[in-house]
Write a protein that holds these residues in place. Structure first.
Motif, PDB file in Angstrom:
ATOM      1  N   PHE A 117       7.174   4.465   4.323  1.00  9.54           N
ATOM      2  CA  PHE A 117       5.982   3.847   4.902  1.00  9.54           C
ATOM      3  C   PHE A 117       5.507   4.715   6.072  1.00  9.54           C
ATOM      4  CE2 PHE A 117       8.543   0.138   3.334  1.00  9.54           C
ATOM      5  CZ  PHE A 117       7.744  -0.154   2.239  1.00  9.54           C
ATOM      6  N   ALA A 118       4.961   5.860   5.748  1.00  8.31           N
ATOM      7  CA  ALA A 118       4.659   6.880   6.755  1.00  8.31           C
ATOM      8  C   ALA A 118       3.625   6.413   7.762  1.00  8.31           C
ATOM      9  CB  ALA A 118       4.185   8.155   6.068  1.00  8.31           C
ATOM     10  N   GLU A 135       0.799  -1.216   0.000  1.00  7.02           N
ATOM     11  CA  GLU A 135       0.000   0.000   0.000  1.00  7.02           C
ATOM     12  C   GLU A 135       0.836   1.272   0.000  1.00  7.02           C
ATOM     13  OE1 GLU A 135      -3.394  -0.208   2.775  1.00  7.02           O
ATOM     14  OE2 GLU A 135      -2.719  -2.239   3.206  1.00  7.02           O
ATOM     15  N   GLY A 136       2.131   1.157  -0.263  1.00  7.10           N
ATOM     16  CA  GLY A 136       2.983   2.338  -0.339  1.00  7.10           C
ATOM     17  C   GLY A 136       3.023   3.098   0.975  1.00  7.10           C
ATOM     18  N   SER A 137       2.859   4.427   0.908  1.00 10.11           N
ATOM     19  CA  SER A 137       2.947   5.246   2.108  1.00 10.11           C
ATOM     20  C   SER A 137       1.845   4.937   3.117  1.00 10.11           C
ATOM     21  CB  SER A 137       2.914   6.731   1.743  1.00 10.11           C
ATOM     22  OG  SER A 137       1.670   7.067   1.163  1.00 10.11           O
TER      23      SER A 137
END
Length: 369
Positions: free
Chosen positions: A256-257, A164-166
């Motif tokens: 990965f915030a 899912e990215g960030s």
């Protein structure tokens, strides 16, 4: 061998009464400890001090190092480090290699094997777990691991989903109905199921499925702790591992915030979590998570963190010795029990750091460290 001093001693072998600190003198003969007087040999070793049943580490990883699987020689050194710290019973809470050879060495701690971690592809540390292509494979895999373990199976309950990215975050690996079938498969095989989980979101399904143990449990709220207590679920909090969560967050910052924020929130709330955990009355077991980020032989440091978080040393000693042994089905110290014990010069109830300074480690009646 003769021991004199104060021991954490049970009055009988049937487990009906708790251990209590008892002054006296004990003889060790043929690997057993006894209150019965034995003829004194001229060269008999005598030790004086505070005596406890061998410590228990229920969450370590013999066979796993910081960079993955390790060879047998390294596995032996890992077990020796645990032994020398006073740990004489350990549950190998998931290993990528066969560690059964440790069980045949009388100089090493008693070992309970959990088989190999069960996870999904790309949902755990690479090269460590057995990855299942679909969630529906979990019950059968649990039964298979139960057949090759010693009564426990370990699964990964949550991990970061990097797809899912960030927005990637800790996500459960298994649907609730699959977890229920997996627990049933473990129990039908005569085994218990314990689960790695950091997050809050994975816990409700685990409790609804009837899991036997929760490893870490850093995201549990008060209602979940209360339900775990009601069900008798054992929780191994691994405080030293939780202390690393800020470093995990820093490693994820930018890419990965959301995951980084989750780990940072858990880290910043850890002291409140420790207090609620210890006040909840859940069944606690001691564990280090040694083998990856933690060193083998670090249980005294883990227990010192328990004390810093507010748990009295006497209670810690009960949990880490005879209560943990009861939970795993192993004896503690009573008349005629196996002589697996640790001797200290000073009272560890007065200073929990005394656990890092054993005078003698006795396994099967033999002084091994």
């Amino acid at each position: 061998m003769r021991l004199t001093g104060t021991a954490l001693w049970r009055p009988s072998s049937d487990g009906s009464q708790p251990a209590a600190w008892t002054q006296g003198s004990w003889s060790i003969c043929d690997g057993r400890i006894s209150t019965a007087a034995q003829p004194r040999a001229a060269d008999e070793e005598e030790l004086t001090g505070w005596i406890i049943p061998g410590l228990v580490d229920v969450h370590c990883h013999i066979g796993l190092g910081p960079h993955g699987p390790v060879d047998q020689e390294t596995q032996i050194r890992q077990a020796q480090a645990d032994r020398d710290s006073g740990v004489l019973l350990m549950r190998d809470c998931g290993s990528p290699v066969d560690t059964s050879h440790i069980q045949h060495d009388p100089t090493l701690p008693h070992l309970i094997r959990c088989g190999t971690h069960l996870s999904r592809p790309k949902r755990y540390i690479r090269g460590i777990s057995r990855e299942l292509a679909t969630p529906s494979q979990l019950p059968e895999a649990v039964a298979q691991e139960a057949a090759r373990s010693d009564g426990w199976v370990k699964i990964v309950g949550d991990w970061i989903d990097r797809s899912e990215g960030s927005e990637s975050d800790l996500r459960p690996l298994w649907p609730g109905e699959v977890l229920r079938d997996a627990v049933a498969a473990a129990h039908e095989s005569g085994a218990r199921l314990t689960v790695h989980t950091f997050s809050h979101g994975a816990i409700d399904d685990l409790l609804a499925a009837g899991v036997d143990g929760i490893e870490h449990g850093s995201g549990m709220d008060d209602d979940q702790l209360s339900e775990a207590r009601r069900q008798g679920v054992v929780i191994t909090p691994t405080l030293c591992q939780i202390e690393l969560f800020e470093s995990f967050a820093q490693a994820a910052d930018g890419k990965f915030a959301r995951y980084a924020q989750t780990m940072r929130t858990l880290y910043e709330g850890r002291h409140d979590h420790y207090e609620r955990l210890f006040d909840s009355g859940v069944h606690l077991l001691p564990g280090t998570d040694a083998g990856g980020y933690q060193d083998h032989g670090s249980l005294p440091a883990e227990l010192a963190r328990w004390h810093a978080a507010g748990l009295p040393p006497a209670k810690i000693l009960d949990i880490a010795t005879w209560q943990a042994r009861d939970a795993l089905g192993y004896p503690s110290l009573y008349d005629g029990a196996p002589a697996d014990c640790v001797v200290y010069e000073a009272d560890p109830r007065a200073d929990i750091t005394e656990l890092s300074r054993p005078v003698a480690v006795i396994l099967g009646g033999t002084r091994v460290a």
